[in-house]
Design a protein around this motif. Structure first.
Motif, PDB file in Angstrom:
ATOM      1  N   PRO A  50      18.533 -21.605 -74.980  1.00  0.00           N
ATOM      2  CA  PRO A  50      19.838 -21.005 -74.751  1.00  0.00           C
ATOM      3  C   PRO A  50      19.938 -20.486 -73.326  1.00  0.00           C
ATOM      4  O   PRO A  50      18.948 -20.051 -72.737  1.00  0.00           O
ATOM      5  N   LYS A  51      21.142 -20.549 -72.785  1.00  0.00           N
ATOM      6  CA  LYS A  51      21.361 -20.064 -71.434  1.00  0.00           C
ATOM      7  C   LYS A  51      21.148 -18.557 -71.414  1.00  0.00           C
ATOM      8  O   LYS A  51      21.570 -17.857 -72.321  1.00  0.00           O
ATOM      9  N   GLN A  52      20.474 -18.092 -70.376  1.00  0.00           N
ATOM     10  CA  GLN A  52      20.208 -16.659 -70.255  1.00  0.00           C
ATOM     11  C   GLN A  52      21.043 -16.074 -69.119  1.00  0.00           C
ATOM     12  O   GLN A  52      21.179 -16.684 -68.066  1.00  0.00           O
ATOM     13  N   TYR A  53      21.577 -14.899 -69.365  1.00  0.00           N
ATOM     14  CA  TYR A  53      22.408 -14.201 -68.393  1.00  0.00           C
ATOM     15  C   TYR A  53      21.680 -12.922 -67.977  1.00  0.00           C
ATOM     16  O   TYR A  53      20.935 -12.332 -68.768  1.00  0.00           O
ATOM     17  N   PHE A  54      21.941 -12.499 -66.746  1.00  0.00           N
ATOM     18  CA  PHE A  54      21.270 -11.289 -66.276  1.00  0.00           C
ATOM     19  C   PHE A  54      22.020 -10.686 -65.082  1.00  0.00           C
ATOM     20  O   PHE A  54      22.805 -11.360 -64.420  1.00  0.00           O
ATOM     21  N   ASN A  55      21.774  -9.438 -64.837  1.00  0.00           N
ATOM     22  CA  ASN A  55      22.164  -8.727 -63.622  1.00  0.00           C
ATOM     23  C   ASN A  55      21.183  -7.571 -63.446  1.00  0.00           C
ATOM     24  O   ASN A  55      20.106  -7.585 -64.049  1.00  0.00           O
ATOM     25  N   GLU A  56      21.527  -6.543 -62.694  1.00  0.00           N
ATOM     26  CA  GLU A  56      20.560  -5.475 -62.422  1.00  0.00           C
ATOM     27  C   GLU A  56      20.287  -4.578 -63.636  1.00  0.00           C
ATOM     28  O   GLU A  56      19.266  -3.907 -63.683  1.00  0.00           O
ATOM     29  N   ARG A  57      21.158  -4.559 -64.639  1.00  0.00           N
ATOM     30  CA  ARG A  57      20.967  -3.715 -65.816  1.00  0.00           C
ATOM     31  C   ARG A  57      20.697  -4.488 -67.112  1.00  0.00           C
ATOM     32  O   ARG A  57      20.226  -3.913 -68.084  1.00  0.00           O
ATOM     33  N   PHE A  58      21.016  -5.767 -67.137  1.00  0.00           N
ATOM     34  CA  PHE A  58      20.802  -6.595 -68.318  1.00  0.00           C
ATOM     35  C   PHE A  58      19.961  -7.811 -67.934  1.00  0.00           C
ATOM     36  O   PHE A  58      20.125  -8.353 -66.848  1.00  0.00           O
TER      37      PHE A  58
END
Length: 150
Positions: A50-58
Motif C-alpha cells: 500500500p502507498k505510504q504517506y508521511f510528513n513531519e508529524r505522521f
C-alpha cells in the motif's frame, strides 16, 4: 518474361511465412524443431504494497479500502498529547470530521488504526482525507497530511 518469372519467384519466397525449421530424428521419430524459439518469461505480480504517506508529524500512513464507502487508516504519529484530528472534504464541502489518538504522545511515534465510512455527495468529486494536528495556541491546523481516497 524472365524478369516476370524472377519477380514472381522472389515474391513467393518473400511472402512465405513458414519459419526456418530443422528436422531431427529422435527415438525413430521425425521431429521438426523451429530455428527460432520464443521464450516467454512468466512475470511475477508486483508485490503491491500500500502507498505510504508521511510528513513531519505522521509517517507510514496507509489507507485500505474495505468497502465501497469504508476505509481503514493506519500509521504512526508524533503528536503532542497523542491527539490528532482528521477531516474528509470533497473540494467544496467538509463531509465528515473527527479526532483520534495514538498509543503514545510526542516525542514518541505512537501508532493509530481507525476506520471511516463516508459517501460522496457529488459523483465527480474527489474525496480527500486530511490528517492534522491542532495548534494548542489557537486551534489552527498544523502539519496537514492530505490523502486522496477516491
Amino acid at each position: 518474361m524472365r524478369w516476370a518469372i524472377l519477380l514472381s519467384a522472389f515474391l513467393l519466397l518473400a511472402c512465405n511465412k513458414k519459419e526456418n525449421q530443422r528436422t531431427t530424428i529422435m527415438n525413430d521419430t521425425l521431429i521438426t524443431i523451429p530455428e527460432t524459439i520464443k521464450v516467454v518469461k512468466k512475470t511475477k505480480p508486483e508485490n503491491l504494497l500500500p502507498k505510504q504517506y508521511f510528513n513531519e508529524r505522521f509517517k507510514e500512513v496507509t489507507v485500505e479500502r474495505i468497502d465501497e464507502n469504508k476505509f481503514r487508516v493506519r500509521g504512526k504519529g508524533q503528536i503532542f498529547e497523542a491527539n490528532f484530528n482528521w477531516i474528509i472534504e470533497d473540494g467544496h464541502d467538509e463531509l465528515k470530521k473527527g479526532f483520534q489518538m495514538t498509543d503514545a504522545g510526542a516525542p514518541e511515534w505512537g501508532k493509530f488504526d481507525f476506520t471511516i465510512t463516508v459517501q460522496k455527495r457529488r459523483e465527480n468529486s474527489e474525496l480527500t482525507l486530511v490528517l492534522f494536528e491542532s495548534s494548542a495556541k489557537d486551534g489552527s491546523r498544523q502539519h496537514e497530511l492530505p490523502i486522496i481516497l477516491f
